[in-house]
Design a protein around this motif. Structure first.
Motif, PDB file in Angstrom:
ATOM      1  N   LYS A 211       4.836  24.147  24.774  1.00 11.75           N
ATOM      2  CA  LYS A 211       4.915  23.127  25.838  1.00 11.75           C
ATOM      3  C   LYS A 211       6.332  22.957  26.402  1.00 11.75           C
ATOM      4  O   LYS A 211       6.495  22.475  27.505  1.00 11.75           O
ATOM      5  N   VAL A 212       7.365  23.366  25.652  1.00 12.69           N
ATOM      6  CA  VAL A 212       8.714  23.292  26.221  1.00 12.69           C
ATOM      7  C   VAL A 212       9.163  24.685  26.680  1.00 12.69           C
ATOM      8  O   VAL A 212       8.410  25.648  26.558  1.00 12.69           O
ATOM      9  N   ASP A 213      10.423  24.740  27.196  1.00 12.14           N
ATOM     10  CA  ASP A 213      10.818  25.999  27.866  1.00 12.14           C
ATOM     11  C   ASP A 213      11.116  27.161  26.936  1.00 12.14           C
ATOM     12  O   ASP A 213      11.160  28.311  27.366  1.00 12.14           O
ATOM     13  N   ARG A 214      11.366  26.886  25.639  1.00 12.14           N
ATOM     14  CA  ARG A 214      11.634  28.018  24.738  1.00 12.14           C
ATOM     15  C   ARG A 214      11.187  27.665  23.322  1.00 12.14           C
ATOM     16  O   ARG A 214      11.077  26.480  22.979  1.00 12.14           O
ATOM     17  N   PRO A 215      10.939  28.677  22.488  1.00  8.03           N
ATOM     18  CA  PRO A 215      10.568  28.357  21.112  1.00  8.03           C
ATOM     19  C   PRO A 215      11.799  27.877  20.330  1.00  8.03           C
ATOM     20  O   PRO A 215      12.933  28.050  20.802  1.00  8.03           O
ATOM     21  N   LEU A 216      11.585  27.299  19.178  1.00 10.63           N
ATOM     22  CA  LEU A 216      12.648  26.925  18.234  1.00 10.63           C
ATOM     23  C   LEU A 216      13.776  26.157  18.920  1.00 10.63           C
ATOM     24  O   LEU A 216      14.935  26.576  18.912  1.00 10.63           O
ATOM     25  N   LYS A 217      13.436  25.036  19.527  1.00  8.45           N
ATOM     26  CA  LYS A 217      14.396  24.224  20.281  1.00  8.45           C
ATOM     27  C   LYS A 217      15.623  23.854  19.439  1.00  8.45           C
ATOM     28  O   LYS A 217      16.696  23.617  19.975  1.00  8.45           O
ATOM     29  N   PHE A 218      15.458  23.775  18.106  1.00  7.11           N
ATOM     30  CA  PHE A 218      16.553  23.312  17.252  1.00  7.11           C
ATOM     31  C   PHE A 218      17.548  24.432  16.903  1.00  7.11           C
ATOM     32  O   PHE A 218      18.570  24.201  16.267  1.00  7.11           O
ATOM     33  N   MET A 219      17.227  25.674  17.315  1.00  8.04           N
ATOM     34  CA  MET A 219      18.125  26.790  16.977  1.00  8.04           C
ATOM     35  C   MET A 219      19.071  27.076  18.140  1.00  8.04           C
ATOM     36  O   MET A 219      18.798  26.731  19.292  1.00  8.04           O
ATOM     37  N   ASP A 220      20.171  27.752  17.837  1.00  9.55           N
ATOM     38  CA  ASP A 220      21.147  28.185  18.838  1.00  9.55           C
ATOM     39  C   ASP A 220      20.457  28.987  19.953  1.00  9.55           C
ATOM     40  O   ASP A 220      19.696  29.920  19.674  1.00  9.55           O
ATOM     41  N   GLY A 221      20.737  28.608  21.219  1.00 13.13           N
ATOM     42  CA  GLY A 221      20.068  29.218  22.361  1.00 13.13           C
ATOM     43  C   GLY A 221      20.290  30.722  22.470  1.00 13.13           C
ATOM     44  O   GLY A 221      19.386  31.475  22.843  1.00 13.13           O
ATOM     45  N   GLU A 222      21.508  31.182  22.121  1.00 12.94           N
ATOM     46  CA  GLU A 222      21.815  32.618  22.226  1.00 12.94           C
ATOM     47  C   GLU A 222      20.969  33.439  21.250  1.00 12.94           C
ATOM     48  O   GLU A 222      20.535  34.554  21.553  1.00 12.94           O
ATOM     49  N   LEU A 223      20.735  32.853  20.066  1.00  9.36           N
ATOM     50  CA  LEU A 223      19.912  33.544  19.055  1.00  9.36           C
ATOM     51  C   LEU A 223      18.480  33.681  19.566  1.00  9.36           C
ATOM     52  O   LEU A 223      17.856  34.747  19.493  1.00  9.36           O
ATOM     53  N   VAL A 224      17.983  32.556  20.117  1.00 11.00           N
ATOM     54  CA  VAL A 224      16.585  32.539  20.570  1.00 11.00           C
ATOM     55  C   VAL A 224      16.402  33.496  21.745  1.00 11.00           C
ATOM     56  O   VAL A 224      15.390  34.194  21.845  1.00 11.00           O
ATOM     57  N   GLU A 225      17.422  33.562  22.604  1.00 10.33           N
ATOM     58  CA  GLU A 225      17.353  34.489  23.739  1.00 10.33           C
ATOM     59  C   GLU A 225      17.209  35.929  23.238  1.00 10.33           C
ATOM     60  O   GLU A 225      16.412  36.712  23.752  1.00 10.33           O
ATOM     61  N   ARG A 226      17.982  36.278  22.213  1.00  3.97           N
ATOM     62  CA  ARG A 226      17.893  37.639  21.649  1.00  3.97           C
ATOM     63  C   ARG A 226      16.537  37.862  20.989  1.00  3.97           C
ATOM     64  O   ARG A 226      15.950  38.933  21.091  1.00  3.97           O
ATOM     65  N   PHE A 227      16.063  36.804  20.308  1.00  2.00           N
ATOM     66  CA  PHE A 227      14.730  36.919  19.700  1.00  2.00           C
ATOM     67  C   PHE A 227      13.698  37.212  20.790  1.00  2.00           C
ATOM     68  O   PHE A 227      12.861  38.109  20.650  1.00  2.00           O
ATOM     69  N   LEU A 228      13.774  36.424  21.892  1.00  2.00           N
ATOM     70  CA  LEU A 228      12.775  36.597  22.957  1.00  2.00           C
ATOM     71  C   LEU A 228      12.867  37.990  23.590  1.00  2.00           C
ATOM     72  O   LEU A 228      11.854  38.597  23.920  1.00  2.00           O
ATOM     73  N   GLY A 229      14.097  38.502  23.691  1.00  2.00           N
ATOM     74  CA  GLY A 229      14.289  39.854  24.220  1.00  2.00           C
ATOM     75  C   GLY A 229      13.531  40.861  23.357  1.00  2.00           C
ATOM     76  O   GLY A 229      12.810  41.728  23.873  1.00  2.00           O
ATOM     77  N   ALA A 230      13.676  40.723  22.043  1.00  2.00           N
ATOM     78  CA  ALA A 230      13.015  41.663  21.115  1.00  2.00           C
ATOM     79  C   ALA A 230      11.499  41.469  21.157  1.00  2.00           C
ATOM     80  O   ALA A 230      10.726  42.435  21.094  1.00  2.00           O
ATOM     81  N   PHE A 231      11.085  40.216  21.290  1.00  2.00           N
ATOM     82  CA  PHE A 231       9.646  39.901  21.336  1.00  2.00           C
ATOM     83  C   PHE A 231       9.020  40.554  22.580  1.00  2.00           C
ATOM     84  O   PHE A 231       7.974  41.196  22.497  1.00  2.00           O
ATOM     85  N   HIS A 232       9.697  40.417  23.708  1.00  2.00           N
ATOM     86  CA  HIS A 232       9.178  41.021  24.945  1.00  2.00           C
ATOM     87  C   HIS A 232       9.156  42.540  24.823  1.00  2.00           C
ATOM     88  O   HIS A 232       8.205  43.195  25.233  1.00  2.00           O
ATOM     89  N   LYS A 233      10.216  43.096  24.196  1.00  2.00           N
ATOM     90  CA  LYS A 233      10.294  44.549  24.039  1.00  2.00           C
ATOM     91  C   LYS A 233       9.131  45.071  23.188  1.00  2.00           C
ATOM     92  O   LYS A 233       8.635  46.168  23.372  1.00  2.00           O
ATOM     93  N   SER A 234       8.688  44.220  22.240  1.00  2.00           N
ATOM     94  CA  SER A 234       7.585  44.666  21.372  1.00  2.00           C
ATOM     95  C   SER A 234       6.222  44.393  22.031  1.00  2.00           C
ATOM     96  O   SER A 234       5.182  44.538  21.393  1.00  2.00           O
TER      97      SER A 234
END
Ligand code: FAD
Length: 469
Positions: A211-234
């Motif tokens: 429901k919000v703009d990114r997963p794991l709101k409590f984690m560092d945004g740069e980390l989550v961005e990299r996670f999302l990059g890998a998720f999309h790549k997979s």
């Protein structure tokens, strides 16, 4: 058969639940020579952690990571799992891992002289507990102290028709027989993120809805961005800022998820991962004089004591952070308090590990928190894993380690890592912070070569170059 009643048995401490919180509480109390009973309703000890949560999910993850590694480092680049593969075949080591863990816990319980009672506990009064055994027998226990460690269960909103076959939750997801071709994951928390990335790396077409703009709101945004990059790549798709209007099974083979935007997402299976609530059903806490909070949790003080002073609550029943690691420590501390031992110093420096692919871990403050606290921007040093030899050798592409220091760059206040090994690497930061180390200490000490740990030195060099110019 009429239920068999026994004379009540007196114990110093009765622990209800044998998950990480209950085990550590029981063993700690027994080590202090208390008479301890540990009540567990399931056949095996270990709790949801061993049988349905941490251990099974991490065993499946291991397969996904090994496949990914093989794809990256060999000629298997385009390799896909065959269709219709059984989920159990991807976790063939699971029963070995669970048996080893259950055996280890069982031996610890026995060696420390804890009385293990297999049955379901409920309060009769604040001073008496009844244990209903499978045989129909009822045991009555008179404890001086009670430690409630009954864990949690998935929080499934009533409007989502969880049938554990097509629409599953985190307790039933691994009971799927075949790996589905597509999976919708509702939620953006830790469990949702872990399973979404694991299944995506196993070749499942995953759509994650949050429901919000990114997963794991409590984690560092740069980390989550990299996670999302890998998720999309997979092959994964993240749909943020979205509200689910309806979930239904078409009666044949597909689950349909209708979003408030009007989009309909179709998948073979759906995982509901929208949080967990305390498992208090059947415990009759009202007979003990206890009441759950409006969020369905038990409220406790700094010693994990409830409103009834001889009754403690530990682990998932008291809510966040709801991790096995914190549950163990709460159990140990509650037991020490109950038997009159000093609990020992407690620390605010608690690491978080998220076993997504790639892994994420964090300890201490984030950049924004430092800026707010200090009134000036934090000084940050970064190292990408592909800058260190071990990262190059292992072909780890998504790794990043960030050191967050005070604005003057004199003290390490937080570390945030994404990439394989993050949840182990974070302990270096935890110890550095407990020891009050500065980024200079990381530069002036020797790290093994080639290791991912070297990323600490590289990030510290980066930070010092910003500080000293
Ligand atoms: P539990 O482990 O749930 O144990 C509670 C026990 O109490 C159960 O065995 C239950 O049968 C018993 N019980 C309940 N009621 C009664 C009763 N009336 N009488 C007798 N017995 C009773 N944490 C991490 O730190 N790292 C991870 O990687 C991680 N991964 C996870 C993955 C998933 C999919 C899930 C769901 C959770 C994960 N967690 C992880 C969280 C972790 O599993 C929990 O925080 C931990 O299990 C909580 O421990 P506990 O002792 O409070 O409860």
């Amino acid at each position: 058969m009429a239920p068999v009643q026994h004379e009540p048995a007196a114990f110093d401490v009765v622990v209800i639940g044998s998950g990480p919180a209950g085990q550590k509480a029981a063993i700690q109390a027994a080590k202090a020579h208390a008479r301890v009973a540990l009540v567990e309703q399931e056949r095996g000890v270990g709790g949801m952690c061993v049988h349905r949560g941490t251990i099974p999910s991490k065993t499946l993850r291991e397969t996904a990571v090994q496949l990914e590694r093989a794809r990256r480092t060999s000629e298997l680049a385009g390799f896909r799992l065959r269709q219709g593969i059984e989920v159990a075949a991807l976790m063939s080591r699971l029963s070995e891992v669970v048996d080893a863990h259950v055996g280890y816990i069982g031996r610890q319980i026995e060696r420390n002289g804890v009385t293990h009672l297999h049955g379901r506990a409920r309060f009769v009064s604040p001073a008496e507990i009844e244990v209903q055994r499978l045989s129909g027998e009822t045991l009555r226990l008179l404890p001086r102290h009670v430690i409630i460690a009954t864990g949690s269960r998935p929080r499934n909103p009533p409007e989502i028709p969880v049938d554990h076959e097509n629409v599953l939750d985190s307790d039933s997801i691994l009971s799927m027989i075949y790996l589905p071709e597509s999976l919708t994951v509702l939620g953006g928390g830790v469990i949702a993120t872990e399973y979404a990335s694991m299944f995506a790396h196993l070749g499942v077409k995953v759509t994650m809805i949050e429901k919000v703009d990114r997963p794991l709101k409590f984690m560092d945004g740069e980390l989550v961005e990299r996670f999302l990059g890998a998720f999309h790549k997979s092959g994964g798709r993240f749909v943020g800022n979205s509200v689910v209007a309806q979930v239904s099974f078409d009666g044949v083979s597909k689950v349909q998820t209708r979003l408030a935007s009007g989009e309909v997402i179709e998948s073979d299976k759906l995982l509901v991962a929208l949080g967990r609530s305390a498992a208090l059903d059947g415990l009759a806490i009202e007979k003990a004089g206890l009441k759950a909070t409006s969020r369905g949790l038990l409220e406790v003080d700094e010693h994990c004591r409830t409103a009834v002073p001889h009754i403690y609550a530990v682990g998932d029943v008291i809510g966040p952070p709801a991790l096995a690691a914190t549950a163990m420590e709460q159990g140990r501390r509650a037991a020490r308090h109950a038997v009159g031992l000093p609990p020992g110093a407690s620390s605010e420096t608690i690491p978080v590990g998220i076993y997504s692919i790639p892994e994420m871990a964090s300890v201490g403050l984030g950049e924004d928190e430092v800026a707010k606290r200090e009134g000036a921007p934090a000084l940050v040093g970064r190292a990408r894993f592909d800058e260190v030899a071990r990262g190059q050798i292992s072909n780890i592409q998504d790794g990043l380690l960030k050191i967050v220091a005070d604005p003057k760059g004199e003290k390490i206040l937080g570390v945030h890592i994404v990439g394989e090994g993050a949840s182990d690497l974070i302990h270096v930061a935890q110890m550095a912070m407990l020891g009050g180390l500065s980024p200079d200490d990381l530069v002036e000490n020797i790290f093994n070569f080639p290791t991912l740990g070297e990323a600490y030195r590289v990030a510290a060099f980066d930070l010092l170059s910003r500080r000293d110019g």
